[in-house]
Each structure stands twice: as C-alpha cells, then as structure tokens.
Write a protein that holds these residues in place. Structure first.
Motif, short mmCIF file in Angstrom:
data_model
loop_
_atom_site.label_atom_id
_atom_site.label_comp_id
_atom_site.label_asym_id
_atom_site.label_seq_id
_atom_site.Cartn_x
_atom_site.Cartn_y
_atom_site.Cartn_z
N ILE A 119 0.92 -1.33 0.03
CA ILE A 119 -0.05 0.16 -0.10
C ILE A 119 0.87 1.19 0.19
O ILE A 119 1.70 1.59 0.96
CB ILE A 119 -0.96 0.24 1.22
CG1 ILE A 119 -1.72 -1.35 1.71
CG2 ILE A 119 -1.81 1.22 1.14
CD1 ILE A 119 -2.70 -1.69 0.37
N GLY A 120 0.70 1.87 -0.98
CA GLY A 120 1.53 3.26 -1.16
C GLY A 120 1.03 4.46 -0.54
O GLY A 120 -0.05 4.33 0.13
N CYS A 121 1.57 5.47 -0.67
CA CYS A 121 1.23 6.85 -0.15
C CYS A 121 -0.19 7.11 -0.74
O CYS A 121 -0.21 6.93 -1.88
CB CYS A 121 2.27 7.95 -0.21
SG CYS A 121 1.80 9.63 -0.36
N HIS A 122 -1.07 7.79 -0.17
CA HIS A 122 -2.21 8.30 -0.84
C HIS A 122 -2.46 9.70 -0.40
O HIS A 122 -2.36 10.12 0.89
CB HIS A 122 -3.56 7.47 -0.15
CG HIS A 122 -3.66 6.04 -1.00
ND1 HIS A 122 -2.88 5.06 -0.52
CD2 HIS A 122 -4.46 5.77 -2.10
CE1 HIS A 122 -3.36 4.01 -1.34
NE2 HIS A 122 -4.08 4.53 -2.23
N SER A 123 -2.81 10.49 -1.42
CA SER A 123 -2.85 11.95 -0.97
C SER A 123 -4.34 12.34 -1.08
O SER A 123 -4.36 13.74 -0.89
CB SER A 123 -2.20 12.69 -2.37
OG SER A 123 -2.80 12.32 -3.61
N ALA A 124 -5.39 11.70 -0.81
CA ALA A 124 -6.63 12.03 -0.70
C ALA A 124 -7.12 10.58 0.12
O ALA A 124 -6.70 9.64 0.04
CB ALA A 124 -7.60 12.36 -1.92
N PHE A 125 -8.34 11.06 0.43
CA PHE A 125 -9.20 9.82 0.90
C PHE A 125 -9.04 8.68 -0.13
O PHE A 125 -9.51 8.88 -1.30
CB PHE A 125 -10.63 10.30 1.24
CG PHE A 125 -11.67 9.08 1.78
CD1 PHE A 125 -11.53 8.59 2.81
CD2 PHE A 125 -12.40 8.72 0.66
CE1 PHE A 125 -12.26 7.28 3.28
CE2 PHE A 125 -13.38 7.50 0.73
CZ PHE A 125 -13.27 6.80 2.21
N ALA A 126 -8.85 7.67 0.41
CA ALA A 126 -8.56 6.42 -0.58
C ALA A 126 -9.71 5.30 -0.66
O ALA A 126 -9.94 4.95 -1.83
CB ALA A 126 -7.36 5.92 -0.02
N ALA A 127 -10.36 4.84 0.69
CA ALA A 127 -10.89 3.61 0.22
C ALA A 127 -11.73 3.43 1.80
O ALA A 127 -11.50 3.98 2.61
CB ALA A 127 -10.27 2.37 0.03
N HIS A 128 -12.64 2.30 1.53
CA HIS A 128 -13.29 1.76 2.68
C HIS A 128 -12.93 0.39 2.63
O HIS A 128 -12.80 -0.29 1.81
CB HIS A 128 -14.94 1.56 2.86
CG HIS A 128 -15.32 3.19 3.09
ND1 HIS A 128 -15.60 4.05 1.85
CD2 HIS A 128 -15.96 3.59 4.16
CE1 HIS A 128 -16.05 5.28 2.46
NE2 HIS A 128 -16.13 4.82 3.78
N ALA A 129 -12.28 -0.28 3.66
CA ALA A 129 -12.07 -1.62 4.13
C ALA A 129 -13.04 -2.38 4.83
O ALA A 129 -13.70 -1.84 5.59
CB ALA A 129 -10.70 -1.83 4.92
N GLU A 130 -13.48 -3.57 4.04
CA GLU A 130 -14.45 -4.43 4.71
C GLU A 130 -13.73 -5.74 5.30
O GLU A 130 -13.28 -6.69 4.79
CB GLU A 130 -15.33 -4.81 3.49
CG GLU A 130 -16.70 -5.64 3.90
CD GLU A 130 -17.52 -5.93 2.83
OE1 GLU A 130 -18.20 -7.03 2.84
OE2 GLU A 130 -17.39 -5.56 1.84
N LEU A 131 -13.73 -5.47 6.68
CA LEU A 131 -12.90 -6.35 7.63
C LEU A 131 -14.00 -7.61 7.81
O LEU A 131 -14.90 -7.50 8.90
CB LEU A 131 -12.37 -5.67 8.87
CG LEU A 131 -11.67 -4.54 8.42
CD1 LEU A 131 -11.08 -3.99 9.60
CD2 LEU A 131 -10.46 -5.01 7.47
N LYS A 132 -13.60 -8.72 7.38
CA LYS A 132 -14.42 -9.72 7.44
C LYS A 132 -14.12 -10.96 8.61
O LYS A 132 -13.31 -10.64 9.49
CB LYS A 132 -14.68 -10.69 6.27
CG LYS A 132 -15.47 -9.84 5.19
CD LYS A 132 -15.53 -10.61 3.94
CE LYS A 132 -15.87 -9.99 2.73
NZ LYS A 132 -16.08 -10.57 1.47
N ALA A 133 -14.63 -11.77 9.00
CA ALA A 133 -14.53 -12.77 9.96
C ALA A 133 -13.28 -13.57 9.19
O ALA A 133 -13.20 -13.91 8.18
CB ALA A 133 -15.78 -13.74 10.23
#
Length: 273
Positions: free
Chosen positions: A70-84
């Motif tokens: 995962i590189g540097c991000h210069s703005a809001f990047a994403a949502h992560a969906e953390l599962k079981a």
C-alpha cells in the motif's frame, strides 16, 4: 473477537519502520467497515488467513492478495471491509523507509491502491509471508519481520536531498514553507517541485498537507481529551473550518465523524513513533 496488537520497531530499524500491527478476527465476528484515509506511510500487509475487501473512492472493488503493498495516498482512499477469519500482519514504514530498504521509488506506489507484493518485491517477500504464517504469536512474528528487515538495512539507500527534505517535512508535521525546502535542497523552486513529484509521486505542497492531517489525527488518538480547536491551533490550521475542510478531503468526513469511522485503522503505536 476482533483484536489488534501493535508494537514499535527496534532502535536500529526506526529510521525505516514506524510500527508493526496484527489484526485477527474470529470465525463468528461481524463484518466491520473502516475508512482508509490519506497517509504517507507505505505499508506491507501479509494476509495469513481470509482476505478482506477494499472499496476504493473511485468505485473500484479489490480483494486483498497474500502480500499487499500500500503506497502513499494523497486523498481519501477507500473503505476496508474487515470480515470474519482474518489474520493480518502489517509493517508500517517511515515515508522514505520502504524506498530505502526495497529500492522501490515512492512514485511507483503512490495513489495506486493495493499492489500485489510479489510483483513489486520478488520472491523473497513470499518467503517472509511463509515464515510469518508458520509463526503464531505476535511477538514472534515481529521478530521474524525484524530479522528480515535488519538484513536489508545493512545495504539501505542513503537519503538524498529530496528524501531528506521529505523526512524533515514529516517530522515537522507539515509546518514548512515550500521555498525554504527548495533552498535546503539546493534547487530552484520549480526544479525542486518537479524532482519531488518524480521521486515521491505527489507535490511537496500536498505531501505537507497530508503530513499535517496525519499528525492532527495521531494527536487526537494519542490524547483524545484534546479539544478539536486546540488540535487545529497546534498544527497550524488557519481556523477550525480550515481543518474541517482538510479532514473532508483527506479523511472523507468532518473530524469527529471521521474518527468514529476510522476505528483502529490508525493506532497509538503510530502516534508515539
């Protein structure tokens, strides 16, 4: 049970690494959605059980690989969906630490989402993934990672004028003047800006803006009783509305709501590094 373990690196690796983290979820845990804001660290994620889903701000969907850069991000990047059933181990690097250890310029990973690790780092990173998977305790996994990185550190690249300035901006929480940075690097302003973008993938102005945002977030995490107005003042925002605008651009929402959505995607071991 959703658990997060974190640790800071040994002194020998602190020029390169900010923190280690391990996230584990039980087989019956509910799915959790957390935001992935702008950030300057490069991160290596090792997925040792189930994968997680990433929903990027541009609408793209991605499923994590065994090894993710995962590189540097210069703005809001994403949502992560953390599962079981997750078992993730991550290494958070200093802004130039990944480049110095792996010789991969920041411009090659900036704003690109998750990149499959073997394609960037070669077969040696797969060996590290295997060793981490064979190791059960967080402390032992940190030891495995440290041994791997210490070997790389013996032949790490030295800071050049641009990366030295980038480290300085990060340490100063973005509170700098771009012309002063150009003079410190011994370059004219336009030449400095072009070289900064070529080496790090974003402009020095944006880099400083993200550094300030991260510092404000980490301060609030480390000292949650600090009023937002004091956070704004301490990190050089003109006023609280200026800070809110930055949080909406870089974190996806106003400060208080953003912090609730962030969950533990940033943690005190980063704040104290």
């Amino acid at each position: 049970m959703h658990t997060l373990r974190t640790a800071q690196p040994s002194p020998a690796l602190r020029p390169f690494v900010r923190a280690y983290a391990q996230r584990q979820t039980a087989a019956d845990d509910a799915t959790v959605i957390e935001v992935c804001p702008a950030q300057l660290e490069q991160i290596l994620y090792f997925e040792l059980a189930n994968k997680f889903d990433i929903w990027h701000s541009n609408g793209k969907h991605q499923t994590s690989d065994d090894v993710n850069v995962i590189g540097c991000h210069s703005a809001f990047a994403a949502h992560a969906e953390l599962k079981a059933g997750l078992d993730s181990f991550a290494i958070f690097f200093q802004p130039t630490g990944f480049w110095r250890l792996f010789r991969v310029p920041g411009s090659e990973t900036t704003n690109r989402g998750g990149i499959e690790g073997n394609s960037v780092l070669g077969s040696s990173i797969r060996v590290l993934w295997n060793r981490l998977g064979e190791t059960r305790s967080f402390e032992d996994r940190v030891g495995v990672a440290e041994n791997f990185l210490l070997c790389l550190s013996t032949r790490a690249l030295q800071l050049n004028p641009i990366t030295y300035v980038a480290e300085h901006v990060f340490q100063q929480h973005g509170a700098i003047h771009i012309p002063d940075l150009a003079r410190a690097a011994g370059l004219g302003l336009r030449q400095f800006e072009r070289r900064f973008v070529r080496e790090l993938g974003i402009s020095p102005k944006v880099y400083a803006r993200v550094a300030r945002f991260q510092s404000a977030v980490d301060k609030k995490i480390a000292q949650p009783d600090t009023p937002w107005v004091d956070v704004a003042h301490n990190f050089g925002y003109h006023d609280q509305m200026h800070m809110i605008h930055d949080f909406e651009k870089l974190g996806g929402d106003a400060p208080a709501k953003f912090l609730m959505q962030l969950g533990n995607m940033r943690f005190p071991a980063l704040s104290n590094s």
